[in-house]
Design an enzyme around this catalytic site. Structure first.
Site, PDB file in Angstrom:
ATOM      1  N   ARG A  32     -24.654  52.953  39.209  1.00  0.00           N
ATOM      2  CA  ARG A  32     -23.367  52.349  38.837  1.00  0.00           C
ATOM      3  C   ARG A  32     -23.521  50.834  38.811  1.00  0.00           C
ATOM      4  O   ARG A  32     -24.555  50.296  39.207  1.00  0.00           O
ATOM      5  CB  ARG A  32     -22.220  52.825  39.741  1.00  0.00           C
ATOM      6  CG  ARG A  32     -22.490  53.037  41.188  1.00  0.00           C
ATOM      7  CD  ARG A  32     -22.826  51.814  41.981  1.00  0.00           C
ATOM      8  NE  ARG A  32     -21.808  50.787  41.864  1.00  0.00           N
ATOM      9  CZ  ARG A  32     -21.998  49.514  42.095  1.00  0.00           C
ATOM     10  NH1 ARG A  32     -23.191  49.061  42.482  1.00  0.00           N
ATOM     11  NH2 ARG A  32     -21.038  48.622  41.957  1.00  0.00           N
ATOM     12  N   GLY A  33     -22.450  50.156  38.353  1.00  0.00           N
ATOM     13  CA  GLY A  33     -22.526  48.704  38.154  1.00  0.00           C
ATOM     14  C   GLY A  33     -22.918  48.476  36.693  1.00  0.00           C
ATOM     15  O   GLY A  33     -23.875  49.104  36.198  1.00  0.00           O
ATOM     16  N   ALA A  34     -22.184  47.593  36.013  1.00  0.00           N
ATOM     17  CA  ALA A  34     -22.331  47.458  34.561  1.00  0.00           C
ATOM     18  C   ALA A  34     -23.784  47.241  34.095  1.00  0.00           C
ATOM     19  O   ALA A  34     -24.282  47.994  33.245  1.00  0.00           O
ATOM     20  CB  ALA A  34     -21.410  46.354  34.059  1.00  0.00           C
ATOM     21  N   ARG A  53     -19.472  56.395  30.680  1.00  0.00           N
ATOM     22  CA  ARG A  53     -18.410  55.570  31.288  1.00  0.00           C
ATOM     23  C   ARG A  53     -17.890  54.602  30.217  1.00  0.00           C
ATOM     24  O   ARG A  53     -18.682  53.950  29.544  1.00  0.00           O
ATOM     25  CB  ARG A  53     -18.940  54.831  32.522  1.00  0.00           C
ATOM     26  CG  ARG A  53     -19.339  55.810  33.643  1.00  0.00           C
ATOM     27  CD  ARG A  53     -19.549  55.125  34.956  1.00  0.00           C
ATOM     28  NE  ARG A  53     -18.307  54.703  35.569  1.00  0.00           N
ATOM     29  CZ  ARG A  53     -18.257  53.928  36.653  1.00  0.00           C
ATOM     30  NH1 ARG A  53     -19.364  53.474  37.208  1.00  0.00           N
ATOM     31  NH2 ARG A  53     -17.098  53.599  37.172  1.00  0.00           N
ATOM     32  N   GLN A  74     -17.631  50.789  47.402  1.00  0.00           N
ATOM     33  CA  GLN A  74     -18.888  50.092  47.072  1.00  0.00           C
ATOM     34  C   GLN A  74     -19.105  48.866  47.960  1.00  0.00           C
ATOM     35  O   GLN A  74     -20.242  48.493  48.225  1.00  0.00           O
ATOM     36  CB  GLN A  74     -18.885  49.646  45.600  1.00  0.00           C
ATOM     37  CG  GLN A  74     -18.894  50.761  44.580  1.00  0.00           C
ATOM     38  CD  GLN A  74     -17.501  51.146  44.153  1.00  0.00           C
ATOM     39  OE1 GLN A  74     -16.541  51.031  44.913  1.00  0.00           O
ATOM     40  NE2 GLN A  74     -17.358  51.612  42.924  1.00  0.00           N
ATOM     41  N   ASP A 131     -17.221  44.023  34.596  1.00  0.00           N
ATOM     42  CA  ASP A 131     -17.658  45.142  33.751  1.00  0.00           C
ATOM     43  C   ASP A 131     -17.536  44.803  32.285  1.00  0.00           C
ATOM     44  O   ASP A 131     -18.253  45.345  31.437  1.00  0.00           O
ATOM     45  CB  ASP A 131     -16.837  46.390  34.064  1.00  0.00           C
ATOM     46  CG  ASP A 131     -17.400  47.033  35.304  1.00  0.00           C
ATOM     47  OD1 ASP A 131     -17.103  46.539  36.405  1.00  0.00           O
ATOM     48  OD2 ASP A 131     -18.199  47.969  35.172  1.00  0.00           O
ATOM     49  N   ASN A 159     -12.792  44.171  35.781  1.00  0.00           N
ATOM     50  CA  ASN A 159     -13.702  44.442  36.910  1.00  0.00           C
ATOM     51  C   ASN A 159     -13.061  45.469  37.837  1.00  0.00           C
ATOM     52  O   ASN A 159     -11.932  45.924  37.598  1.00  0.00           O
ATOM     53  CB  ASN A 159     -14.030  43.134  37.646  1.00  0.00           C
ATOM     54  CG  ASN A 159     -15.170  43.306  38.628  1.00  0.00           C
ATOM     55  OD1 ASN A 159     -16.199  43.904  38.294  1.00  0.00           O
ATOM     56  ND2 ASN A 159     -15.013  42.833  39.845  1.00  0.00           N
ATOM     57  N   LYS A 160     -13.772  45.812  38.881  1.00  0.00           N
ATOM     58  CA  LYS A 160     -13.350  46.852  39.820  1.00  0.00           C
ATOM     59  C   LYS A 160     -11.886  46.691  40.238  1.00  0.00           C
ATOM     60  O   LYS A 160     -11.426  45.582  40.500  1.00  0.00           O
ATOM     61  CB  LYS A 160     -14.273  46.800  41.036  1.00  0.00           C
ATOM     62  CG  LYS A 160     -14.016  47.811  42.118  1.00  0.00           C
ATOM     63  CD  LYS A 160     -13.926  49.237  41.624  1.00  0.00           C
ATOM     64  CE  LYS A 160     -15.109  49.690  40.806  1.00  0.00           C
ATOM     65  NZ  LYS A 160     -14.888  50.979  40.105  1.00  0.00           N
TER      66      LYS A 160
HETATM   67  O1  MRU Z   1     -17.386  51.673  39.263  1.00  0.00           O
HETATM   68  P1  MRU Z   1     -18.566  50.773  39.484  1.00  0.00           P
HETATM   69  O2  MRU Z   1     -19.130  50.835  40.858  1.00  0.00           O
HETATM   70  O3  MRU Z   1     -19.631  50.988  38.419  1.00  0.00           O
HETATM   71  O4  MRU Z   1     -17.979  49.332  39.268  1.00  0.00           O
HETATM   72  C1  MRU Z   1     -18.803  48.222  39.421  1.00  0.00           C
HETATM   73  C2  MRU Z   1     -18.101  46.932  39.338  1.00  0.00           C
HETATM   74  O5  MRU Z   1     -16.910  46.857  39.119  1.00  0.00           O
HETATM   75  C3  MRU Z   1     -18.957  45.713  39.434  1.00  0.00           C
HETATM   76  O6  MRU Z   1     -18.231  44.664  40.004  1.00  0.00           O
HETATM   77  C4  MRU Z   1     -19.397  45.278  38.034  1.00  0.00           C
HETATM   78  O7  MRU Z   1     -19.969  46.346  37.348  1.00  0.00           O
HETATM   79  C5  MRU Z   1     -20.352  44.153  38.079  1.00  0.00           C
HETATM   80  S1  MRU Z   1     -21.917  44.656  38.709  1.00  0.00           S
HETATM   81  C6  MRU Z   1     -23.020  43.400  38.580  1.00  0.00           C
END
Ligand code: MRU
Length: 351
Positions: A51-53, A94, A200, A241, A251-252
């Protein structure tokens, strides 16, 4: 550009197979998974093992490369359709992280070129995926180096979710800024929000920072206003994201609330993201915000039910922070300040 130690390898390419740390199981156990099957890797992205963009984008590129690398077909057209099936499947994993589409579009471009042998096609796709992989490390290093200049000795930095090595190939984005400030000797401290519902912040950011020896204090999401009121935070740095041309930051979930509190208390709010997270095409009203399983909210970590089993739930995984709450966006091309439409266009070479 300097080189910094890579202590966490969230993603690797090993002889035609993709290896990743299963972030769902952290911090309890450190388990590495391996596969060359795009369907398995797609499920790992959907299920948030990966996970994470930036990590999602790189993993998807490697998944297509592994598919092409391992096929025994000697027909260029057959391998191209196999790669396209993999790309289409991975695109559906996603919807919000722009890096996924950025990476898959480049892989698709490589697939669509003319080849006379499968060997040529295989080499082009694998090379492109590995370029995207290596670039991520370089980009994060640059983000960290630009960003650390905004950090003062003694700062307490609040971060949300995990924008660390576990969300990229290495170093992270927001956490690259924090890491490099720390490596340069700045005595900083971090406040990490737990980041309900997937946690997270509590599970991943705390684990990463502890490994580095960077002081970190964990708070629940609803404590943000109070810690700012108490003047316990000097700066906020989060990842993204998707960033839009006009500076809207997706973002999250919870990021927007933090940005509002930061504005109210005069705390600078920074977003650290590679330019591959910037979506220059989509207007804010067309952005798709992923909605995830209702049980993520009803239960803690899918295990302990904390409410009435059939309660109605709303579970958007991301929110949208308007540009007026964002002090600057730290990218590998430099720190972008308002007015965003003009300055983002400049950074992307679009003007
Ligand atoms: O749902 P996730 O855990 O994939 O969400 C991740 C985030 O929101 C991060 O802040 C974002 O992807 C930046 S990661 C460098």
């Amino acid at each position: 550009m300097n080189f910094y130690p890579i202590k966490i390898k969230a993603l690797e390419w090993i002889n035609g197979r993709v290896r990743w740390i299963n972030t769902k199981l952290l911090p309890e156990v450190e388990v590495y998974e391996e596969s060359s099957d795009y369907e398995r890797i797609a499920k790992a992205i959907e299920d948030m093992e990966i996970r994470g963009a930036p990590a999602i984008g790189v993993a998807a590129a490697l998944a297509v490369a592994a598919t092409v690398y391992n096929t025994s077909s000697d027909s260029v057209e057959e391998v191209k359709s196999l790669a396209r099936r993999a790309i289409e499947r991975l695109r559906k994993t996603r919807p919000t992280a722009y890096n996924l589409f950025w990476a898959l579009n480049q892989i698709e471009e490589a697939v669509n070129k003319q080849y006379s042998t499968v060997e040529e096609l295989r080499k082009a796709v694998v090379d492109k995926a590995l370029e995207i992989y290596r670039l991520d490390i370089e980009i994060n290093t640059r983000i960290g180096e630009y960003g650390e200049k905004l950090i003062d000795d003694g700062d307490v930095i609040l971060t949300h979710c995990n924008a660390g090595a576990l969300a990229t190939v290495a170093l992270g984005t927001a956490l690259a800024v924090i890491r490099i400030a720390w490596y340069k000797g700045k005595k900083i401290k971090v406040i990490a929000t737990e980041t309900r519902p997937v946690l997270q912040g509590a599970r991943l950011t705390v684990w990463e920072l502890k490994k580095e020896g960077i002081p970190v204090t964990l708070i629940t999401d609803n404590m943000v206003g109070y810690v700012m009121y108490k003047k316990l935070v000097n700066k906020v740095i989060v990842g993204a994201d998707r960033v839009l041309l006009d500076g809207h930051v997706i973002n999250k979930i919870g990021t927007y609330t933090i940005a509002i509190a930061a504005k109210r208390h005069g705390v600078p709010f920074y977003v650290a993201a590679p330019t591959s997270t910037i979506d220059p095409y989509t207007p804010v009203e067309k952005v798709v915000i992923e909605e995830r399983s209702l049980d993520e909210v009803r239960k803690v970590l899918n295990k302990i039910l904390i409410t009435v089993e059939d309660v109605e739930v709303y579970n958007p995984a991301f929110d949208i922070t308007p540009p007026d709450l964002v002090n600057a966006i730290i990218t590998e091309k430099g720190v972008i300040e308002p007015p965003y439409t003009i300055n983002i266009k400049k950074a992307l070479g679009l003007s």
